[in-house]
Structures are given as structure tokens and as C-alpha cells.
Design a protein around this motif. Structure first.
Motif, short mmCIF file in Angstrom:
data_model
loop_
_atom_site.label_atom_id
_atom_site.label_comp_id
_atom_site.label_asym_id
_atom_site.label_seq_id
_atom_site.Cartn_x
_atom_site.Cartn_y
_atom_site.Cartn_z
N ARG A 133 1.41 -1.17 -0.11
CA ARG A 133 -0.09 -0.37 -0.08
C ARG A 133 1.35 1.28 0.05
NH1 ARG A 133 -3.18 2.85 3.69
NH2 ARG A 133 -5.54 3.49 2.77
N ILE A 134 1.01 1.97 -1.10
CA ILE A 134 1.59 2.96 -1.43
C ILE A 134 1.28 4.36 -1.75
CG2 ILE A 134 3.59 3.70 -2.92
CD1 ILE A 134 4.27 0.85 -3.29
N GLY A 135 1.51 4.94 -0.74
CA GLY A 135 0.24 6.71 -0.66
C GLY A 135 2.29 7.40 -1.98
N VAL A 136 1.54 8.03 -3.00
CA VAL A 136 2.15 9.11 -4.01
C VAL A 136 1.85 10.37 -3.80
CG1 VAL A 136 2.20 9.76 -6.48
CG2 VAL A 136 2.35 7.08 -5.44
N SER A 137 2.35 11.78 -3.79
CA SER A 137 2.35 12.30 -4.00
C SER A 137 2.96 13.54 -4.29
CB SER A 137 1.46 13.09 -2.06
OG SER A 137 2.76 13.72 -2.22
N ALA A 138 2.88 15.04 -4.68
CA ALA A 138 3.25 15.36 -5.25
C ALA A 138 2.99 17.68 -5.01
CB ALA A 138 3.04 15.51 -6.68
N PRO A 139 3.85 18.43 -5.15
CA PRO A 139 2.90 19.42 -4.94
C PRO A 139 1.66 19.95 -5.96
CG PRO A 139 5.37 19.83 -5.17
CD PRO A 139 5.10 17.86 -5.40
N GLY A 140 0.74 20.59 -5.62
CA GLY A 140 -0.92 20.71 -5.78
C GLY A 140 -1.83 19.47 -6.17
#
Length: 142
Positions: free
Chosen positions: A33-40
Motif C-alpha cells: 500500500r503506497i501513498g503518492v503525492s506531489a505539490p498541487g
């Protein structure tokens, strides 16, 4: 990567939330289970798997994909050992535009085939006494 650790890959922050084992009807799998985020961008959860089917001794990877207009993120669960999980993160730019371009070309081709085109017929009248029909013999026909 250990559970809870955050790694920076390009503009993306990739966090491993956990790993669980699944027993399905015809395969066993490990699922990260992997969370991926980026600015905006809101955080998304991707779940790549490493499967072993009942009738095979080989492992297969199920890739988790996040598709966007600018780029696609692929996460592959390569394996795990004790508390360490090995993942691969691939970022492919502008992949969706290949599909959009192909669809646009197909629609344009269909429109050319279906709609009547603007066709003109040109009638060339040659003088009656001319036996030579080459372009140099009759320049006014051009």
C-alpha cells in the motif's frame, strides 16, 4: 523502503504504508500500500502486487498505475525481505498523448471517408488540329 518511510522520486513523494499477504482463489500475493503525492496534487494510494499463481512456480508483478495528462507513474513491487520492501518507480512523460493523437488521427480518417469531399472536375479543351498533346505543345491547357 521500510514501512512509513518517504522517498522522493522526481516531484513525487512516495510513502510505503504497509505490506499485506493475500490468499485469493487461484493465487497468493503480497500487496504493498503506497501513498503518492506531489505539490498541487491530492495523495493517491496505489497497490502493486507480486503474485504467485497455484499452477506456476514463477512470480508475476501487477503494476500500479496513476495516469495523468502530463505523465504517468508506474509502481512495481519487486519483492520484500523481512521489514524491507523493494519497489521500482517509473515516470513516463506524455504517454496519454500518444493515445489521444491516435484517436484524433482515426477520427480524422473516418471523417475523410464518410463526408463528401470538395471534388472538382477540370475539362481541358484542345484545339481540333492538335495531334501532339504534350504540355509544351499546348501551354494554354495548363
Amino acid at each position: 523502503v521500510k514501512p512509513g518511510a518517504v522517498e522522493q522520486v522526481g516531484k513525487y513523494a512516495v510513502r510505503l504504508d504497509g505490506l499485506e499477504e493475500l490468499n485469493e482463489a487461484n493465487y497468493m500475493a503480497g500487496e504493498a500500500r503506497i501513498g503518492v503525492s506531489a505539490p498541487g496534487m491530492d495523495e493517491i494510494i496505489l497497490r502493486p502486487q507480486r503474485r504467485q499463481y497455484d499452477k506456476s512456480s514463477k512470480f508475476n508483478s501487477e503494476v500500479a498505475v496513476h495516469t495523468g495528462l502530463v505523465e504517468d507513474v508506474y509502481i512495481i513491487l519487486a519483492g520484500w525481505q523481512n521489514e524491507t520492501v523493494h519497489i521500482e518507480v517509473l515516470i513516463n512523460p506524455l504517454l496519454l498523448w500518444i493515445w489521444i493523437g491516435g484517436i484524433a488521427m482515426s477520427v480524422g480518417s473516418l471523417m475523410c471517408l464518410v463526408t463528401p469531399g470538395r471534388r472538382r472536375s477540370i475539362e481541358v479543351v484542345l484545339p481540333a488540329d492538335t495531334t501532339d498533346v504534350s504540355p509544351t505543345a499546348c501551354p494554354e491547357a495548363l
